[in-house]
Design a protein around this motif. Structure first.
Motif, PDB file in Angstrom:
ATOM      1  N   ALA A 177      29.304  13.761 -34.642  1.00  0.00           N
ATOM      2  CA  ALA A 177      29.809  13.504 -33.263  1.00  0.00           C
ATOM      3  C   ALA A 177      28.917  12.900 -32.249  1.00  0.00           C
ATOM      4  CB  ALA A 177      30.474  15.050 -32.584  1.00  0.00           C
ATOM      5  N   THR A 187      29.529   9.528 -30.077  1.00  0.00           N
ATOM      6  CA  THR A 187      29.637   9.519 -28.746  1.00  0.00           C
ATOM      7  C   THR A 187      28.216   8.770 -28.200  1.00  0.00           C
ATOM      8  OG1 THR A 187      28.356  11.659 -28.966  1.00  0.00           O
ATOM      9  CG2 THR A 187      30.790  11.685 -28.655  1.00  0.00           C
ATOM     10  N   PHE A 220      30.695  19.182 -28.519  1.00  0.00           N
ATOM     11  CA  PHE A 220      31.806  18.142 -28.838  1.00  0.00           C
ATOM     12  C   PHE A 220      32.559  17.857 -27.304  1.00  0.00           C
ATOM     13  CE2 PHE A 220      31.482  20.799 -32.658  1.00  0.00           C
ATOM     14  CZ  PHE A 220      31.449  19.489 -33.703  1.00  0.00           C
ATOM     15  N   SER A 256      31.713  14.041 -25.233  1.00  0.00           N
ATOM     16  CA  SER A 256      33.026  13.061 -25.198  1.00  0.00           C
ATOM     17  C   SER A 256      33.272  12.892 -23.799  1.00  0.00           C
ATOM     18  CB  SER A 256      34.231  14.009 -25.616  1.00  0.00           C
ATOM     19  OG  SER A 256      34.275  14.563 -27.027  1.00  0.00           O
TER      20      SER A 256
END
Length: 336
Positions: A82, A86, A13, A17
């Motif tokens: 995610a 991203t 994560f 990011s």
């Protein structure tokens, strides 16, 4: 409810990011140079070919992000969602930027070609006009010589200067209609100037109406890259692949495209080793590319996705090599 360890949270994560930020910085790095080129009206030393590769790269990764969404529909794994988000954010932004970069490159190449053609055409016109002037001068000089020779023959070569002038005046007056003065040299000059302006106007119309071919090779490169990815995506859609096979197919092709980005520093590394000077390393690009490789390489390792892990890990390795070269061979100012 799925439980994640601290390592999984960081790799699955946090890293992607942060990869959004480094990816956006990487793709946005040419903006200033392109704006400056637009102000100058020429590409100058800018090489637009990587922007075509950037277009293909972003198309491939956007499609790969959509495949992650389809995987998330099947697994409902937050890591897949995610990954999709991203991957999509920086590459969708890069896709839009690459379209703008390539449009600007084609426009500037055409503008430079047009300016070069116009300069060449004007130079040809000037040379041609000077040749015409010299030719006309020679014709007038020969006519004057012939007139002088004819006058000498008629007078037996013994005509005095005063008599010749008087006879010439009489002949001129007899040949002119009443009310007509001697020829005005200023009028001849004005006529010549008008003729030159007409020629220049015809020349400008000929060039600006594209009667001459103005090359713009970058538009061909961009068209080829776009057509290539259209074929790849069509094959991925119509061939009987499984979901995983489709991901591998798109991923392998997009990684081949990504090589052009990460292979760019190779020529720079060779130059640094040859000159023992790291001045040719662009620090912002090196930093963003290195961190981008670290974050996405870590995410690929966490998700066991070799399509993401392998090229980005290699890219991070190339980035570390450049960092080491900056310390081993400090930057030196160019000699005056």
């Amino acid at each position: 409810m799925t439980q994640f360890t601290a390592q999984e949270i960081v790799l699955s994560f946090l890293f992607p990011s942060l990869g959004i930020l480094t990816g956006l910085s990487w793709f946005a790095s040419p903006i200033k140079a392109v704006q400056e080129a637009n102000r100058r009206g020429t590409l100058g030393d800018l090489n637009p070919t990587p922007w075509s590769m950037m277009l293909g790269n972003c198309i491939g990764w956007v499609c790969y992000a959509y495949l992650y969404v389809f995987r998330w529909y099947a697994t409902r794994n937050p890591v897949d969602l995610a990954g999709a988000i991203t991957l999509l954010i920086p590459n969708a932004t890069g896709l839009v930027l690459s379209v703008w970069f390539n449009l600007c490159a084609s426009k500037l190449q055409y503008h430079s070609g047009l300016a070069k053609e116009l300069r060449s055409s004007v130079a040809e016109f000037v040379v041609r006009h000077e040749e015409d002037v010299r030719r006309q001068s020679m014709v007038m000089f020969r006519e004057d010589i012939d007139k002088v020779g004819l006058a000498d023959l008629e007078g037996g070569g013994m005509v005095c200067e005063e008599k010749k002038d008087a006879e010439d005046d009489v002949l001129v007056q007899q040949s002119q209609p009443k009310g007509v003065d001697d020829a005005d040299p200023a009028g001849d000059a004005n006529d010549d100037r008008q003729n030159r302006l007409v020629e220049v106007g015809k020349l400008i119309v000929q060039v600006t109406t594209q009667e001459r071919e103005i090359p713009s090779p970058h538009e061909k490169t961009t068209t080829i890259i776009t057509a290539f990815w259209l074929i790849i995506l069509s094959l991925a859609a119509f061939l009987p692949f499984s979901a995983r096979q489709r991901e591998l197919f798109i991923g392998i092709v997009v990684n081949c495209n990504l090589v052009f980005f990460y292979a760019a520093p190779l020529s720079t590394i060779a130059k640094v080793l040859k000159t023992r000077n790291s001045a040719s390393i662009h620090i912002p690009s090196m930093a963003t590319a290195t961190f981008n490789g670290i974050f996405w390489g870590g995410f690929g390792i966490a998700t066991k996705d070799l399509v993401i892990a392998v090229p980005n890990t290699l890219g991070a390795g190339l980035g570390f090599v450049q960092v080491a070269l900056c310390f081993l061979f400090p930057r030196k100012e160019a000699a005056e």
